[in-house]
Design a protein around this motif. Structure first.
Motif, PDB file in Angstrom:
ATOM      1  N   SER A   1      48.509  39.989  35.110  1.00 37.55           N
ATOM      2  CA  SER A   1      47.774  38.733  35.291  1.00 37.55           C
ATOM      3  C   SER A   1      48.691  37.514  35.369  1.00 37.55           C
ATOM      4  O   SER A   1      48.333  36.506  35.982  1.00 37.55           O
ATOM      5  CB  SER A   1      46.804  38.536  34.125  1.00 37.55           C
ATOM      6  OG  SER A   1      47.541  38.435  32.911  1.00 37.55           O
ATOM      7  N   VAL A  58      39.345  47.007  34.145  1.00 40.30           N
ATOM      8  CA  VAL A  58      40.091  46.482  32.992  1.00 40.30           C
ATOM      9  C   VAL A  58      41.304  47.360  32.690  1.00 40.30           C
ATOM     10  O   VAL A  58      42.375  46.865  32.347  1.00 40.30           O
ATOM     11  CB  VAL A  58      39.152  46.331  31.767  1.00 40.30           C
ATOM     12  CG1 VAL A  58      39.952  46.170  30.485  1.00 40.30           C
ATOM     13  CG2 VAL A  58      38.242  45.121  31.969  1.00 40.30           C
ATOM     14  N   SER A  73      44.464  49.135  33.495  1.00 37.63           N
ATOM     15  CA  SER A  73      45.432  48.948  34.569  1.00 37.63           C
ATOM     16  C   SER A  73      45.855  50.289  35.176  1.00 37.63           C
ATOM     17  O   SER A  73      46.163  51.230  34.465  1.00 37.63           O
ATOM     18  CB  SER A  73      46.650  48.223  33.993  1.00 37.63           C
ATOM     19  OG  SER A  73      47.557  47.951  35.031  1.00 37.63           O
ATOM     20  N   GLN A 125      34.484  48.246  32.496  1.00 43.23           N
ATOM     21  CA  GLN A 125      34.363  47.183  31.482  1.00 43.23           C
ATOM     22  C   GLN A 125      34.286  47.792  30.098  1.00 43.23           C
ATOM     23  O   GLN A 125      33.257  47.698  29.431  1.00 43.23           O
ATOM     24  CB  GLN A 125      33.062  46.391  31.728  1.00 43.23           C
ATOM     25  CG  GLN A 125      33.072  45.486  32.935  1.00 43.23           C
ATOM     26  CD  GLN A 125      33.933  44.265  32.711  1.00 43.23           C
ATOM     27  OE1 GLN A 125      34.163  43.851  31.578  1.00 43.23           O
ATOM     28  NE2 GLN A 125      34.460  43.687  33.777  1.00 43.23           N
ATOM     29  N   LYS A 157      40.068  41.646  30.705  1.00 41.29           N
ATOM     30  CA  LYS A 157      41.113  41.901  31.700  1.00 41.29           C
ATOM     31  C   LYS A 157      42.355  41.080  31.424  1.00 41.29           C
ATOM     32  O   LYS A 157      43.461  41.522  31.639  1.00 41.29           O
ATOM     33  CB  LYS A 157      40.565  41.617  33.107  1.00 41.29           C
ATOM     34  CG  LYS A 157      41.544  41.947  34.240  1.00 41.29           C
ATOM     35  CD  LYS A 157      41.842  43.447  34.343  1.00 41.29           C
ATOM     36  CE  LYS A 157      42.915  43.771  35.341  1.00 41.29           C
ATOM     37  NZ  LYS A 157      43.491  45.128  35.109  1.00 41.29           N
TER      38      LYS A 157
END
Ligand code: F6R
Length: 365
Positions: A105, A154, A156, A354, A360
């Motif tokens: 992110s 969520v 990875s 989720q 996330k």
């Protein structure tokens, strides 16, 4: 949009051959086979004495593989910390000249704080990051992009394998800068890295077999993942994936640590997933697996054809992947582990994309 896929996670697992190739293209000139720095980025490893790596979660496991890569291919010693420890540990940085952070992110609070800490200590900073324009991408001195595209699930998956691809190519580049990798070796290593998309595709083909295994996994409350060398970080990543989406308690261990405690957990109800490509660690890993077999543990062996032929362990089941060079095994062996977590979660009926209690992007510490 999930397209024809049931979940984003499944879609993202399937995208890996393509995004691995994009990511490789940022670090290797595919017409000459020479490594390069991504466009507009400048980093010369020839004078770097020591690297500090830091990240959270899956990024941390990528960084752990990264350390093995930098040490093996560039002979640069590395330190490694989870970011929540790095930022407060106030460790003497000694001869560290470069800090590399790994983040999908680019916003994770602890990793960002660690990056800022490293800068305040006068270190050069680099970030392996998936989101262009994210805070870390803006603040780091050097941006090393993973070109995985948006990751929605969520858990990875494709971001992780692209992080490994970026770190592998960068380690080769570092080896070239330092004269550890000569021109022929550079061409050979980049040729090997370019096989990753094809091998990732073959790894995805294990899905049916993994799905069958997942039915059994879904009846368990605990699982153990073991690996050595390049496969040790993967054992931890495989365990993390399973626990976060299926809620089955899982632990990843260095295979050699088994006899120092976790072997006490082994009985005939304990599934043990062993990541064991036929590499320099293979014989040692297999001797650890024999100890599990002797206690009745249910072994799933991820290996290749020569591993399956050379290390048959009574009662174990094999997932057979193609034979490949060592630098690729973390990237390719990650895929069956993702699929195992994914299908086990489906069996359990959990919310794959989720999972409970998870976000996330973790922007608070
Ligand atoms: C696990 C997972 C998390 C993230 C971690 C760091 O599947 O997704 O462990 O890896 O929260 O996030 P980034 O990479 O965005 O810094």
């Amino acid at each position: 949009d999930k397209g024809n896929y049931r979940h984003f996670m499944q879609k993202e697992i399937y995208e890996q051959p393509e995004v691995l190739s994009h990511t490789l293209g940022a670090f290797v000139d595919m017409t000459t086979g020479r490594t390069k720095m991504p466009k507009g980025q400048d980093l010369d490893f020839s004078k770097i004495r020591r690297i500090a790596l830091s990240a959270c979660g899956t990024g941390y496991y990528a960084a752990l593989v990264g350390r093995y890569y930098f040490e093996r291919y560039a002979r640069i010693p590395c330190d490694l910390d989870v970011a929540s420890e790095f930022r407060y540990r106030e460790s003497p940085l000694g001869d560290v000249d470069l800090a590399i952070f790994v983040s999908q992110s680019g916003e994770t609070a602890d990793t960002l704080a660690s990056l800022r800490y490293a800068k305040s200590q006068g270190l050069k900073t680099a970030v392996v990051v998936n989101v262009e324009g994210s805070t870390m991408a803006r603040e780091a001195d050097v941006v090393l992009p993973t070109l995985a595209g948006p990751e929605i699930g969520v858990a990875s998956t494709k971001a992780f394998t692209c992080q490994l691809m970026a770190l592998a190519s960068l380690a080769v580049r570092a080896g070239v800068d330092r004269g550890v990798v000569d021109a022929d070796e550079e061409l050979e290593l980049t040729r090997v890295l370019a096989e990753a998309p094809r091998l990732a595709r073959e790894a995805i083909h294990t899905e049916e077999r993994i799905e069958a295994l997942s039915r059994e996994m879904a009846t368990k409350r605990h699982a153990l993942f073991l690996g050595r060398g390049f496969s040790f970080p993967l054992a931890m990543e495989g365990a993390l994936k399973l626990k976060e989406i299926s809620y089955i308690h899982a632990e990843g261990y260095a295979a050699g640590e088994l006899k120092h405690g976790p072997i006490a957990l082994i009985d005939d109800t304990m599934p043990v997933v062993v990541i064991a490509p036929h590499d320099r660690s293979f014989e040692k890993t297999i001797s650890n697996v024999q100890e599990v077999a002797a206690r009745g543990g249910e072994i799933v062996l991820l290996t290749d054809a020569s591993g399956a032929a050379n290390g048959p362990v009574e009662g174990s089941r094999c997932i057979v992947l193609p034979k490949m060079a060592e630098i690729l095994t973390p990237i390719v062996y990650a895929i069956p582990l993702q699929l195992l977590a994914y299908h086990t979660a489906i069996q359990m009926g959990t919310d794959v994309d989720q999972p409970r209690n998870l976000a996330k992007s973790v922007t608070v510490e």
